[in-house]
Design an enzyme around this catalytic site. Structure first.
Site, short mmCIF file in Angstrom:
data_model
loop_
_atom_site.label_atom_id
_atom_site.label_comp_id
_atom_site.label_asym_id
_atom_site.label_seq_id
_atom_site.Cartn_x
_atom_site.Cartn_y
_atom_site.Cartn_z
N ASP A 1 6.71 14.57 -68.63
CA ASP A 1 5.68 14.59 -69.68
C ASP A 1 4.43 13.94 -69.08
O ASP A 1 4.17 12.76 -69.29
CB ASP A 1 6.23 13.79 -70.88
CG ASP A 1 5.28 13.79 -72.06
OD1 ASP A 1 4.32 14.59 -72.07
OD2 ASP A 1 5.50 12.98 -72.99
C1 SPV Z 1 6.16 12.95 -77.59
O1 SPV Z 1 7.19 13.19 -78.24
O2 SPV Z 1 5.76 13.69 -76.69
C2 SPV Z 1 5.39 11.76 -77.86
C3 SPV Z 1 6.07 10.64 -78.48
O3 SPV Z 1 4.25 11.74 -77.51
S1 SPV Z 1 6.75 9.71 -77.25
O4 SPV Z 1 7.46 10.55 -76.34
O5 SPV Z 1 7.58 8.75 -77.92
O6 SPV Z 1 5.62 9.07 -76.55
MG MG Z 2 3.68 13.30 -76.31
#
Ligand code: SPV
Ligand code: MG
Length: 554
Positions: A55
């Site tokens: 991510d």
């Molecule tokens: C996501 O789900 O991509 C978020 C929330 O941004 S977290 O992963 O908890 O940062």
């Molecule tokens: Mg996110």
């Protein structure tokens, strides 16, 4: 303007907190909805994970957009699009808003991470946030770009995640709220709520706060609500649940525990339900070609037509031209339109004039001394699999064929119930009709809804008293695969054993299709009557021919 059930803004106006759950594709979004959550969080973490990438702004805006659109399409509750840092600067944010709003998202979240971002929970990675004013301008740009006043822009600060502390988080939250944000997400990776509670206590704007309890997931909802959070997002639990479930099932299958796994995974029917198999079935029944290509047709067009005089001096009835098309041409068109391409024609009278291409022909040389049943028997080879049998002198509306092809049972005949009205109004001509008595009389009112499952034929023939008849056979019959077997068996038996009159015919040779239908009924086979109401014509006399010219519009 999002549909009523899609408005996150409306939900945020209610007293109790709005609870959303993360999803990573259409199916997980549907499960989120089915579990009773108020909204779907289209998680960047989840969307990245299902493509097995971090991510970290690896996915493009359009990949995120398409995944979000699929979640919107699969659900009826608000979808909150996690748009990371908005996929660029304030100008990029404007396009992001336009695209996600157009895709049906009810809200977007944009965070003050730099581009490319790093997931809030990753350790050992470079973590930077953009200046407050830069993000505030992105928020302004987002608000300027939205079309519907219902659309919600959530501004998210990573100040606590980046270790800048409570005051920085509050300064940023205030700046984003003042820039027009509809809600403020203050992200925290603290193991409990204390850090966020502290920030929330000092919150001094009328803009709702949003929490993502990942590290402090043990905090009850009531506590989050009391602390002032109006939207609570369980961002990644569904993804993590699926990883555990898949890993466990895969390990079991790999080590041969296949049967044990079966009891712990979703039954196939469960998946069928989730993907809308019922809708597929009913749409197939409504919109696909009835009968499909498996059905063929046999057109019985051998007979002479003395009542038509000179019109049939050089051609049989089926080749009569009505408004630029022959009757046979019209029949072939209707059959083709229903997906029936395999068409056989039994010719007789002026057979060389019947020469339409792409049809199979059988010739009944003895058409003058034989009836329709003998013609059908000549085409015995065609009686395999579902078959529509029709007289060569009927013009009919396509919908009649559709209904006949969908008829339940193995043998079905189309019966015009308008005959019933005609008798009651004294309007029946004294010519011969193939009349039908069924197990139910049509209703007496002038409105008519055909019975869905069809009724049952008791008697059929020209000798039936019109006052007893419930309808008129229109010359179209359907035989299922079993129906064709029944007809072949019955025919073989009759041919070897039957002598003398055959129902209304003086001999088996001269029998008509209705005599065969009566025979099937008498032998205990169910014959379904498919109710129709007008929508067809038989061309048997000059008067019929003249009316067809006058009335046909196609
Ligand atoms: C996501 O789900 O991509 C978020 C929330 O941004 S977290 O992963 O908890 O940062
Ligand atoms: Mg996110």
């Amino acid at each position: 303007m999002p549909a009523h059930g899609r408005s996150l803004r409306r939900l945020l106006a209610r007293p109790e907190p709005v609870v959303a759950c993360g999803a990573h594709d259409a199916l997980s979004a549907k499960l989120v909805e089915q579990a009773g959550f108020d909204a779907v969080w289209a998680s960047g973490f989840g969307l990245s994970a299902v493509r097995a990438v971090p991510d970290a702004s690896i996915l493009t805006m359009s990949e995120t957009l398409e995944a979000t659109r699929a979640m919107v399409d699969a659900t009826g509750i608000p979808v909150i699009a996690d748009c990371d840092n908005g996929f660029g600067n304030a100008i990029n944010v404007m396009r992001t808003v336009a695209e996600f709003e157009a895709a049906g998202a009810s809200a977007i979240s944009i965070e003050d991470n730099i581009f490319p971002k790093r997931c809030s929970f990753y350790t050992g990675v470079t973590r930077e946030i953009v200046p407050t004013d830069e993000h505030a301008r992105k928020v302004q740009a987002a608000k300027a770009a939205q079309r519907s006043s219902e659309f919600v822009v959530i501004a998210r600060t990573e100040a606590l995640i980046a270790g800048w502390g409570k005051e920085e988080a509050l300064t940023r939250a205030r700046a984003y709220a003042d820039a027009g944000a509809d809600a403020i997400l203050i992200h925290s990776k603290h193991p409990d709520l204390s850090e966020l509670e502290d920030v929330a206590r000092s919150w001094d704007r009328p803009v709702p706060l949003v929490a993502v309890p990942t590290t402090y997931v043990g905090t009850p909802l009531g506590e989050l609500s009391r602390a002032g959070f109006r939207l609570v997002i369980y961002a990644n639990q569904s993804l993590r649940a699926s990883v555990v479930a898949m890993r466990q099932a895969l390990a079991d299958i790999r080590s041969g525990r296949t049967l044990e796994v079966e009891g712990r995974i979703a039954p196939l029917e469960d998946i069928y339900g989730l993907v809308g198999l019922d809708a597929l079935r009913s749409n197939e029944a409504r919109f696909l070609m009835p009968g499909g290509v498996e059905c063929s047709a046999v057109i019985l067009a051998a007979g002479d037509a003395p009542s038509l005089g000179d019109l049939v001096a050089d051609r049989p009835k089926c080749m009569l031209d009505i408004r630029g098309k022959t009757i046979l041409g019209r029949q072939v068109e209707a059959l083709n339109a229903s997906g029936i391409r395999e068409i056989a024609v039994v010719r007789g009278h002026h057979r060389s004039a019947v020469d339409l291409p792409h049809l199979r022909y059988y010739d009944n040389e003895r058409f003058a001394e034989t009836g329709e049943l003998a013609s059908l028997a000549l085409a015995e080879n065609e009686l395999r699999g579902p078959v529509v049998c029709l007289y060569g002198d009927v013009i009919f509306d396509d919908s009649i064929l559709g209904r006949l092809l969908r008829a339940p049972g193995d043998v079905a005949i189309a019966v015009d119930r308008a005959f019933w009205d005609s008798v009651r109004n004294g309007g029946v001509r004294p010519t011969t009709h193939d009349l039908v008595v069924t197990d139910e009389a049509p209703s007496a009112g002038y409105r008519f809804v055909p019975s869905a499952g069809g009724t049952r034929v008791h008697r059929v023939g020209q000798g039936i008293d019109p006052k007893e008849a419930h309808g008129e056979f229109i010359g179209l019959a359907f035989l299922s695969e079993r129906g064709t077997e029944l007809v072949r068996e019955t025919w073989r038996d009759l041919r070897s054993n039957h002598r003398g009159r055959f129902h209304e015919a003086e001999s088996l040779e001269r029998a008509s299709l209705t005599d065969l239908v009566q025979e099937l009924v008498d032998r205990g086979h169910e014959v379904t009557c498919v109710d129709v109401y007008k929508g067809w014509m038989e061309i048997d006399s000059f008067e019929d021919y003249r009316r067809a010219w006058a009335e046909l519009r196609w």
